[in-house]
Design an enzyme around this catalytic site. Structure first.
Site, PDB file in Angstrom:
ATOM      1  N   ARG A  80       6.725  -0.009  29.585  1.00 17.50           N
ATOM      2  CA  ARG A  80       7.861   0.905  29.494  1.00 17.50           C
ATOM      3  C   ARG A  80       7.532   2.176  30.280  1.00 17.50           C
ATOM      4  O   ARG A  80       6.367   2.599  30.322  1.00 17.50           O
ATOM      5  CB  ARG A  80       8.096   1.268  28.030  1.00 17.50           C
ATOM      6  CG  ARG A  80       9.316   2.110  27.827  1.00 17.50           C
ATOM      7  CD  ARG A  80       9.390   2.669  26.406  1.00 17.50           C
ATOM      8  NE  ARG A  80      10.576   3.507  26.273  1.00 17.50           N
ATOM      9  CZ  ARG A  80      10.716   4.472  25.387  1.00 17.50           C
ATOM     10  NH1 ARG A  80       9.747   4.726  24.521  1.00 17.50           N
ATOM     11  NH2 ARG A  80      11.815   5.194  25.354  1.00 17.50           N
ATOM     12  N   HIS A  81       8.558   2.789  30.874  1.00 18.39           N
ATOM     13  CA  HIS A  81       8.354   4.062  31.581  1.00 18.39           C
ATOM     14  C   HIS A  81       7.708   5.109  30.656  1.00 18.39           C
ATOM     15  O   HIS A  81       7.751   4.985  29.437  1.00 18.39           O
ATOM     16  CB  HIS A  81       9.693   4.598  32.105  1.00 18.39           C
ATOM     17  CG  HIS A  81      10.693   4.806  31.016  1.00 18.39           C
ATOM     18  ND1 HIS A  81      10.631   5.871  30.137  1.00 18.39           N
ATOM     19  CD2 HIS A  81      11.732   4.045  30.615  1.00 18.39           C
ATOM     20  CE1 HIS A  81      11.609   5.762  29.266  1.00 18.39           C
ATOM     21  NE2 HIS A  81      12.287   4.660  29.517  1.00 18.39           N
ATOM     22  N   GLY A  82       7.193   6.169  31.258  1.00 17.73           N
ATOM     23  CA  GLY A  82       6.544   7.229  30.482  1.00 17.73           C
ATOM     24  C   GLY A  82       7.543   8.219  29.892  1.00 17.73           C
ATOM     25  O   GLY A  82       8.766   8.009  29.963  1.00 17.73           O
ATOM     26  N   GLY A 348       9.702  -1.293  33.080  1.00 16.87           N
ATOM     27  CA  GLY A 348      11.078  -1.323  32.592  1.00 16.87           C
ATOM     28  C   GLY A 348      11.288  -0.348  31.450  1.00 16.87           C
ATOM     29  O   GLY A 348      10.757   0.769  31.455  1.00 16.87           O
ATOM     30  N   ALA A 391       5.518   4.626  27.485  1.00 14.98           N
ATOM     31  CA  ALA A 391       4.435   3.887  28.156  1.00 14.98           C
ATOM     32  C   ALA A 391       3.931   2.698  27.336  1.00 14.98           C
ATOM     33  O   ALA A 391       2.853   2.165  27.591  1.00 14.98           O
ATOM     34  CB  ALA A 391       3.273   4.795  28.551  1.00 14.98           C
TER      35      ALA A 391
END
Ligand SMILES: *[C@@H]1O[C@H](CO)[C@@H](O)[C@H](O)[C@H]1NC(C)=O
Ligand SMILES: *[C@@H]1O[C@H](CO)[C@@H](O)[C@H](O)[C@H]1NC(C)=O
Ligand SMILES: *[C@@H]1O[C@H](CO)[C@@H](O)[C@H](O)[C@H]1NC(C)=O
Ligand SMILES: *[C@@H]1O[C@H](CO)[C@@H](O)[C@H](O)[C@H]1NC(C)=O
Length: 459
Positions: A80-82, A348, A391
């Protein structure tokens, strides 16, 4: 005279010493007591507290292949994005709450005066979900930790040789997270003479947007989200709203569910983005935070989790992609070729990870989460605060243990987990063949086009 000076300086020394000791312990209090209930707005460090001491810490002994000859041949990291800014809708609600606190609140509490006199509203609508600097660092650090955890796969040689593949959702926060992950590696190995591509692929990383059935029958269907709305209007949430109104000394009618949520978000974002324990956190005690956490878990459960079958089925496309990568690496290794891809890094969203985790059977409780069973769900395993911080990552590591003995180790947020329902695998990592057998029905079916089309005929 000398004794006087001596006593004088000892006295001042003591004062200064006391001041320092007053400030230092307070640093530890910078973590809000409610920080472990922030759902998908939580910090990765709250899930793995050892990282607070050393953000690059890894413990390779958590990986226990059945024999020392086992070697890693492929790693899939779905990340996952930060940490990001709030979305525009959240920011509008925060502004509205801030206005209420500035104009209508009359309480005397010191946290309230702190908001009114020292805290300034700094979120603006154009921030709309962008990655923040903390998020950049999270992905860089994760990249370095993965290179320490899997040195033969996440290696300079593999990166330079084009054997590390990057795939990302098109959202700016995901693209920037991908760039940050790459920067973590190129900075680690001081690579300046080479650049590394990434592929933007929304069909794979934002499948939830491309699945007509999930859009129409879940996201845009008020009926589908009835449990969420009922909980928002229910007694547990009303009590939280009343307690906030009392703490602010404003009329109950001003603190709607959206305002309570905005206050919770303010506490969470100030902590995630700036690492401060802001005065907004004082609007909640731990019991309140648990109710807020449940409201958010309920939403994830019905929108992307076990609530509806289509939620997990929307990830069929990613599920098949994962297994075809593993199969490819396995068969290349078997036939004596060098594995063409050693690592796949896929960036994602929480909405990408949750349907896939659900499809694989993780975090399934015996009872569904509903608007009326808050009290009996206190021990639930479905807790997005633990599963999906910024993240968050699902790692799948394929091992070759010699003579065609392939093993697959899943890790969630860098901790080994076991495939639910796959018997007898508590001690060592399961055989890849057994994992495929366990998911056989999905491997033979689970067709995205078929699952996601509208007016699907019952099978
Ligand atoms: C590393 O992990 C192993 C196995 O889980 C554990 O026994 C050990 O205490 C850990 N070491 C550190 C330094 O955390
Ligand atoms: C809140 O404050 C605003 C601005 O002073 C005022 O117009 C409004 O009537 C107040 N609302 C309540 C419910 O007190
Ligand atoms: C994210 O990417 C955009 C466009 O490439 C860039 O303008 C922006 O500064 C980046 N933000 C961060 C935090 O890296
Ligand atoms: C297959 O994997 C094993 C374990 O890493 C390795 O020893 C072997 O060299 C690999 N084969 C090829 C051809 O890469």
């Amino acid at each position: 005279m000398l004794t006087f000076l001596w006593k004088f300086s000892v006295f001042y020394f003591f004062i200064i010493w006391a001041l320092f000791n007053y400030v230092n312990p307070e640093d530890n209090l910078d973590i809000p007591t409610i920080a472990k209930y922030f759902n998908t707005k939580g910090r990765y460090e709250e899930v793995n507290p050892y990282l607070r001491e050393d953000i690059l810490a890894v413990n390779r002994s958590i990986l226990q292949p059945p024999s020392p000859q086992c070697q890693e041949i492929h790693l899939i990291a779905i990340i996952r994005h930060g940490t990001r800014y709030p979305t525009t809708k959240n920011i509008k609600d925060m502004q509205q709450l801030y206005n209420i606190v500035m104009h209508n609140a009359s309480g005397e509490a010191s946290f309230l005066r702190e908001i009114q006199t020292q805290w300034a509203m700094w979120y603006t609508e154009d921030m709309d979900g962008r990655l923040v600097q903390k998020g950049v660092n999270e992905l860089k650090h994760l990249a370095v930790r993965l290179s320490k955890l899997f040195p033969s796969l996440v290696s300079e040689e593999n990166l330079r040789g084009g054997r590390v593949k990057f795939i990302t959702s098109s959202k700016h926060r995901c693209v920037n997270s991908t760039l940050s992950f790459k920067a973590g590696l190129t900075e680690l190995w001081a690579i300046k003479d080479q650049e590394f591509d990434h592929e933007v692929n929304d069909a794979l990383m934002r499948f939830f947007d491309k699945c007509a059935r999930i859009v129409q029958e879940v996201d845009n269907s008020p009926l589908a989200l009835v449990e969420i709305n009922n909980f928002k209007k229910g007694p547990e949430m009303r009590r939280v709203q009343e307690k906030i109104a009392v703490r602010l000394r404003v009329s109950y009618s001003l603190i709607t569910h959206d305002m309570a949520e905005a206050a919770f978000y303010l506490c969470a974002y100030e902590f995630a983005i700036k690492a401060v324990n802001s005065p907004w956190c004082q609007l909640f005690d731990e019991d309140d935070a648990k109710v807020m956490e449940y409201a958010s878990d309920l939403r994830e459960f019905w929108k992307r989790g076990y609530g509806y079958d289509i939620n997990s089925k929307s990830s069929c496309i990613l599920f098949h992609d994962v297994f075809s990568r593993l199969n490819k690496a396995a068969s290349e290794n078997k036939s004596g070729q060098q594995v063409t891809e050693a690592v796949t890094v896929q960036v994602g969203h929480a909405d990408t990870l949750l349907p896939l985790l659900t499809l694989l059977g993780f975090f399934k409780d015996s009872e569904a989460l509903t608007s009326t069973n808050y009290a009996t769900q206190t021990q639930r395993s479905f807790r997005t605060s633990h599963m999906l911080p910024y993240a968050a990552n699902l790692l799948l590591v394929l091992y070759d243990c010699g003579a065609g003995d392939l093993r697959l180790q899943p890790l969630l947020n860098e901790r080994p987990v076991t495939f639910p329902g796959l018997a007898d695998q508590q001690v060592s990592m399961p055989l890849y063949e057994d994992v495929k057998e366990h998911y056989r029905e999905l491997l033979q079916g689970c067709d995205f086009e078929n699952e996601c089309q509208l007016f699907k005929h019952p099978a």
